[in-house]
Design a protein around this motif. Structure first.
Motif, PDB file in Angstrom:
ATOM      1  N   PHE A 134      14.012 -27.458  75.980  1.00 53.44           N
ATOM      2  CA  PHE A 134      12.650 -27.018  75.708  1.00 53.44           C
ATOM      3  C   PHE A 134      11.849 -28.091  74.972  1.00 53.44           C
ATOM      4  CE2 PHE A 134      15.273 -23.197  75.943  1.00 53.44           C
ATOM      5  CZ  PHE A 134      14.594 -22.509  76.925  1.00 53.44           C
ATOM      6  N   ALA A 135      12.478 -29.276  74.754  1.00 53.76           N
ATOM      7  CA  ALA A 135      11.754 -30.356  74.103  1.00 53.76           C
ATOM      8  C   ALA A 135      10.751 -30.968  75.063  1.00 53.76           C
ATOM      9  CB  ALA A 135      12.740 -31.426  73.614  1.00 53.76           C
ATOM     10  N   ALA A 136       9.932 -31.869  74.547  1.00 54.68           N
ATOM     11  CA  ALA A 136       8.955 -32.544  75.404  1.00 54.68           C
ATOM     12  C   ALA A 136       9.678 -33.245  76.537  1.00 54.68           C
ATOM     13  CB  ALA A 136       8.155 -33.541  74.575  1.00 54.68           C
ATOM     14  N   GLU A 137       9.112 -33.123  77.731  1.00 53.59           N
ATOM     15  CA  GLU A 137       9.792 -33.623  78.929  1.00 53.59           C
ATOM     16  C   GLU A 137      10.064 -35.105  78.840  1.00 53.59           C
ATOM     17  OE1 GLU A 137       9.242 -33.626  83.787  1.00 53.59           O
ATOM     18  OE2 GLU A 137       8.121 -32.270  82.500  1.00 53.59           O
ATOM     19  N   GLU A 138       9.101 -35.887  78.293  1.00 53.60           N
ATOM     20  CA  GLU A 138       9.292 -37.332  78.269  1.00 53.60           C
ATOM     21  C   GLU A 138      10.409 -37.732  77.306  1.00 53.60           C
ATOM     22  OE1 GLU A 138       5.786 -36.153  75.652  1.00 53.60           O
ATOM     23  OE2 GLU A 138       6.543 -35.718  77.652  1.00 53.60           O
ATOM     24  N   ASP A 139      10.764 -36.862  76.353  1.00 55.44           N
ATOM     25  CA  ASP A 139      11.817 -37.178  75.402  1.00 55.44           C
ATOM     26  C   ASP A 139      13.155 -36.572  75.786  1.00 55.44           C
ATOM     27  OD1 ASP A 139       9.898 -38.468  73.880  1.00 55.44           O
ATOM     28  OD2 ASP A 139       9.405 -36.656  72.754  1.00 55.44           O
ATOM     29  N   ALA A 140      13.157 -35.551  76.646  1.00 55.68           N
ATOM     30  CA  ALA A 140      14.369 -34.774  76.872  1.00 55.68           C
ATOM     31  C   ALA A 140      15.202 -35.273  78.036  1.00 55.68           C
ATOM     32  CB  ALA A 140      14.004 -33.305  77.101  1.00 55.68           C
ATOM     33  N   GLY A 216      12.747 -32.213  82.823  1.00 54.80           N
ATOM     34  CA  GLY A 216      12.810 -32.114  81.372  1.00 54.80           C
ATOM     35  C   GLY A 216      12.996 -30.703  80.880  1.00 54.80           C
ATOM     36  N   ARG A 217      12.469 -29.741  81.624  1.00 60.99           N
ATOM     37  CA  ARG A 217      12.590 -28.326  81.249  1.00 60.99           C
ATOM     38  C   ARG A 217      13.698 -27.627  82.018  1.00 60.99           C
ATOM     39  NH1 ARG A 217       9.165 -27.562  76.805  1.00 60.99           N
ATOM     40  NH2 ARG A 217       7.312 -28.855  77.079  1.00 60.99           N
ATOM     41  N   VAL A 244       9.808 -18.918  90.089  1.00 64.09           N
ATOM     42  CA  VAL A 244      10.000 -19.842  88.974  1.00 64.09           C
ATOM     43  C   VAL A 244      11.398 -19.581  88.433  1.00 64.09           C
ATOM     44  CG1 VAL A 244       9.160 -20.608  86.733  1.00 64.09           C
ATOM     45  CG2 VAL A 244       7.544 -19.775  88.439  1.00 64.09           C
ATOM     46  N   GLU A 245      12.221 -20.618  88.403  1.00 64.15           N
ATOM     47  CA  GLU A 245      13.605 -20.395  88.008  1.00 64.15           C
ATOM     48  C   GLU A 245      14.167 -21.580  87.239  1.00 64.15           C
ATOM     49  OE1 GLU A 245      16.396 -20.216  91.224  1.00 64.15           O
ATOM     50  OE2 GLU A 245      15.307 -21.685  92.422  1.00 64.15           O
ATOM     51  N   ARG A 251      19.394 -31.087  85.308  1.00 66.33           N
ATOM     52  CA  ARG A 251      19.791 -31.743  84.066  1.00 66.33           C
ATOM     53  C   ARG A 251      21.312 -31.840  83.983  1.00 66.33           C
ATOM     54  NH1 ARG A 251      16.313 -31.561  79.763  1.00 66.33           N
ATOM     55  NH2 ARG A 251      17.985 -32.724  78.737  1.00 66.33           N
ATOM     56  N   PRO A 252      21.921 -32.776  84.732  1.00 70.49           N
ATOM     57  CA  PRO A 252      23.382 -32.908  84.667  1.00 70.49           C
ATOM     58  C   PRO A 252      23.886 -33.272  83.280  1.00 70.49           C
ATOM     59  CG  PRO A 252      22.471 -34.108  86.553  1.00 70.49           C
ATOM     60  CD  PRO A 252      21.323 -33.703  85.693  1.00 70.49           C
ATOM     61  N   ASP A 253      22.992 -33.740  82.398  1.00 70.88           N
ATOM     62  CA  ASP A 253      23.405 -34.129  81.053  1.00 70.88           C
ATOM     63  C   ASP A 253      23.555 -32.933  80.129  1.00 70.88           C
ATOM     64  OD1 ASP A 253      20.526 -33.997  81.475  1.00 70.88           O
ATOM     65  OD2 ASP A 253      20.356 -34.519  79.351  1.00 70.88           O
ATOM     66  N   LEU A 254      23.086 -31.754  80.529  1.00 68.11           N
ATOM     67  CA  LEU A 254      23.152 -30.582  79.655  1.00 68.11           C
ATOM     68  C   LEU A 254      24.522 -29.917  79.716  1.00 68.11           C
ATOM     69  CD1 LEU A 254      19.768 -28.680  80.134  1.00 68.11           C
ATOM     70  CD2 LEU A 254      20.495 -30.022  78.174  1.00 68.11           C
TER      71      LEU A 254
END
Length: 796
Positions: A134-140, A216-217, A244-245, A251-254
């Motif tokens: 849920f962080a800013a997309e450019e940072d996440a 990012g989200r 919307v899902e 995000r393979p890093d999550l």
């Protein structure tokens, strides 16, 4: 809180010095007004715990009369106070039973003496660095490589046949998947062309939709044809609308699953290794004292892990740790959801394909409450329908998971309820899964209220009972056995019960034998007994024999297949003979390369003969070129190597050579993950300038990206040999300015300068220390593919 590092001064050294200087200034300056008022004196002290430096400075407040206090969180960071002590805020050291300390104010040091029960464990995460979805997309999220292009996957079928009566016929059909992709999303359109009753090709639309992803989200939005999703007891339906899902594949890093951890206590600095099934999953160092390792990278399943703790003296301790990793659970605080709304799609893929008049909505939410508890909510609604359900999935010790769900519906035709209980458990070498679903009244969902009235299959089943048990009997040669039981009762009270047993084991070396027995009772009673023997023949060939007996009698089948050593390009083939009432023979052979796949097949059965041809592949417009390729189902890249005939590799595996344009299409890449691509510079012309030979690309799903290696096939380069007025090579080390541009060039041995970007007429200025220098002029003619040498250029 500032931290310092042992060893040579680094980035953490200056903040520590500033803190120590500040503490010294505070001590010399005397008490402040606040301290005079009795609030105490703040000291910033280096912390030692049981003689070990913690490499940090903590704030300790001197309240007078030998009474000290500190912030509870700072004490935990110092290795004092375990998680079981829930105190927050300021805490007097004397109120902590068993804690001792020695304050050496002149050295700005406090030395704690901490019993084992008060030591806070050193927490180590074995998983990847946590990122907030849920962080800013450019940072996440990592940067995704987007591109523009068009892809058309095709599958073409041509068939001809001749019947036993001498009649002949031909048919043609095709299936197509097209998509237009760009950075903001992808438009996909699927369709088929089939022979109609008039012998002409008829168009049938499949799915058409636009999809935009927000990595990012970990969220994607789909507009057009959608398929709803929900818990296991719900039934997906096709809608024309919006969805919307959450998509964790973005995000393979999550880390989305709760992973096991391990807690221990090391008397000395040690190394910890974790093994499952003799495979090392983790290795890391821990300091002396209590420690905790979170998020151990263990694959899905349950069992026992072996933890090996080895200290600096070589003494080793082994501990068996039970674990459970299940994709039925979510990490605490992790949410998964899907929201859909639209009109039901009717008669999908048929002539009467269309959409209903009413709008329906579906919502699903999964949320991880704790390591062992995940809750689910699901709702469907629209004209004449309201349905909702709640469910919970819980860990069952370290054996597996169990889920319980309840739903209630209210529709124009009445109310109804549903209860679903399922479990998956593992007891050593025995695995068991079971499910019981019961519905009552007139339980309804979107599938039931929008289907044709005469389709009884659209009604929710009245009862489903399933049980599956499998057990490994030892090693591979001992084999395994499994039993399954299924009992299904439809809404019209018809029922069907099946019971089956299978047994498999290795025989005759590497061959495998499978025995199957199935009994079915219901609308159609049947019994099956089957035997299958599969034998590898070496050289990438294999054969199998299958025999079964049913009510209709015996059926035997034998086939042999093989493939070439190389995967792509390469061949594969298969021959099959089947006998029941008559003998049927089928054969096929296929060849696949990077341009596509071609397959030829022939069959004969009871006087009926047929011959067919199938072509599969893709046409791609991307990266400034037109390419023919194998079918592209996921992601791809267009590699620009700058010259023809250059070998390109993906993950160190050669995929082909660039064409006349200097480009090649590389399929089968992993979406949203790093894919390493490289070129072999030996295939480049001698006068080419290479920017890089290896790059990593992260393409989006079902899209492509352009990867340019910055190669200039003709860089207008030359090796220039400069001489002085006496004809001797210039001295090494002179600074070179070419055509007024400082390219950071230097004069090398024998007065040589390697220069790029030359023009028809060029000027070189060379300067040395002490004001010495010279200049030269020379012409240049480009000779593609040849490294030009210009020697004896006078620099005066």
């Amino acid at each position: 809180m500032p931290r310092s590092q042992q060893g040579s001064p680094g980035p953490g050294y200056l903040p520590t010095c500033w803190l120590l200087a500040f503490a010294l200034f505070t001590a010399l300056a005397g008490p402040t007004a606040a301290q005079d008022a009795g609030e105490g004196r703040d000291l910033y002290l280096e912390v030692f715990v049981n003689g070990q430096p913690k490499n940090l400075v903590a704030r300790i407040t001197d309240l007078g009369d030998g009474v000290l206090s500190a912030d509870a969180e700072e004490l935990r960071n110092s290795g004092i106070l375990p998680d079981s002590v829930t105190t927050r805020g300021e805490l007097r050291l004397g109120d902590i039973p068993g804690l001792g300390w020695r304050l050496i104010e002149s050295e700005q040091v406090i030395r704690f003496i901490v019993p084992e029960g008060l030591l806070a464990p050193k927490v180590i995460s074995a998983g990847p660095a946590e990122r907030d979805p849920f962080a800013a997309e450019e940072d996440a999220a990592p940067v995704i490589d987007h591109g523009y292009g068009l892809v058309l996957n095709y599958g073409l079928n041509l068939d001809s046949w001749r019947t036993a009566a001498g009649e002949t016929g031909q048919s043609a059909s095709g299936s197509f998947d097209s998509r237009l992709f760009m950075p903001m999303g992808t438009f996909s359109h699927g369709f088929v062309l089939v022979d109609d009753d008039a012998g002409k090709l008829s168009y049938r639309r499949l799915d058409s939709y636009w999809r935009s992803a927000f990595p990012g989200r970990a969220v994607q939005v789909q507009l057009g044809d959608i398929a709803t999703r929900g818990p296991g007891w719900s039934r997906p339906v096709r809608l024309g609308g919006l969805m919307v899902e959450r998509n964790f594949g973005l995000r393979p890093d999550l880390l989305t699953l709760p992973l096991p951890g391990f807690e221990g206590n090391a008397a000395l600095p040690s190394t910890v290794e974790v093994f499952t099934n003799s495979i090392r999953n983790y290795s890391g160092d821990v300091p002396a004292g209590p420690f905790r390792i979170d998020d151990l990278p263990i694959a899905s399943g349950s069992g026992m892990a072996r933890v090996v703790v080895r200290d600096v003296t070589g003494r080793e301790t082994q501990i068996d740790m039970p674990f459970l990793v299940s994709d039925a659970l979510l990490r605490p605080g992790m949410a998964d959801f899907a929201l859909s709304a639209g009109r039901p799609r009717l008669s999908f893929g048929l002539e009467g394909d269309g959409y209903g008049d009413d709008i329906y909505g579906v919502a699903t939410l999964r949320y991880g409450l704790s390591q062992g508890l995940t809750v689910t909510a699901h709702a469907e609604g629209g004209p004449g329908l309201t349905m909702g359900g709640l469910g919970v999935t819980s860990r069952v010790a370290h054996l597996g998971t169990a889920s319980l769900s309840f739903a209630h519906s209210r529709a124009d035709r009445g109310e109804g309820w549903l209860l679903d209980l399922s479990t998956e458990l593992e007891f050593g070498r025995t695995r068991m899964s079971g499910r019981i679903l019961r519905s009552g009244g007139q339980f309804s969902d979107i599938a039931a209220v929008t289907a044709d009235a005469d389709l009884t299959s659209s009604e929710f089943p009245n009862r489903i009972a399933q049980l599956s048990i499998s057990r490994s009997l030892g090693n591979a040669r001992d084999g395994s056995a499994s039993l399954f039981l299924s009992d299904l009762r439809q809404a019209d009270m018809t029922s069907e019960t099946s019971l089956g047993i299978t047994y498999t084991r290795q025989v005759l070396g590497d061959a495998s034998l499978a025995l199957t027995a199935v009994a079915q009772r219901g609308a159609e009673d049947d019994q099956l007994v089957g035997l299958q023997l599969h034998m590898p023949l070496g050289g990438r060939r294999s054969a199998s024999v299958y025999a079964e007996h049913r009510r209709e009698g015996w059926r035997q089948s034998m086939n042999i297949s093989g493939r070439s050593k190389s995967g792509v390009p390469g061949w594969d083939w298969r021959l099959q003979a089947t006998r029941n009432d008559s003998l049927s023979v089928l054969g096929r052979a296929a060849y696949e390369n990077r341009l596509g796949r071609a397959e030829v097949g022939a069959s004969t059965s009871n006087g009926h003969r047929s011959l067919g041809l199938r072509l599969d592949g893709a046409v791609v417009v991307a990266g400034g070129g037109l390419f023919l390729s194998r079918s592209i189902d996921d992601s791809f890249a267009v590699v620009d190597a700058g010259a023809p005939g250059v070998e390109v590799s993906a993950e160190n595996r050669p995929v082909g050579r660039t064409g006349r344009s200097g480009k090649i299409l590389v399929p089968d890449l992993r979406a949203y993950e790093p894919n390493n691509l490289s070129i072999n510079p030996e295939g480049l012309p001698l006068d080419a300038a290479v920017g890089a030979t290896r790059k990593s690309v992260r393409p989006a799903h079902r899209a492509g990206a352009l990867v340019s290696f910055g190669v200039e096939a003709s860089a207008h380069e030359a090796l220039i040999a400069l001489v002085d007025a006496d004809g001797q090579p210039l001295q090494v080390g002179g600074k070179v300015v070419l055509n007024g541009l400082d390219q950071e060039l230097l004069v090398g041995f024998d007065g040589e300068v390697f220069a790029l970007g030359l023009q028809a007429r060029n000027e070189i200025v060379v300067s040395y220390g002490g004001g010495r220098g010279c200049s030269a002029q020379f012409p240049y003619t480009d000779e593609p593919g040849i490294l030009t040498e210009i020697r004896g250029v006078p620099c005066l």
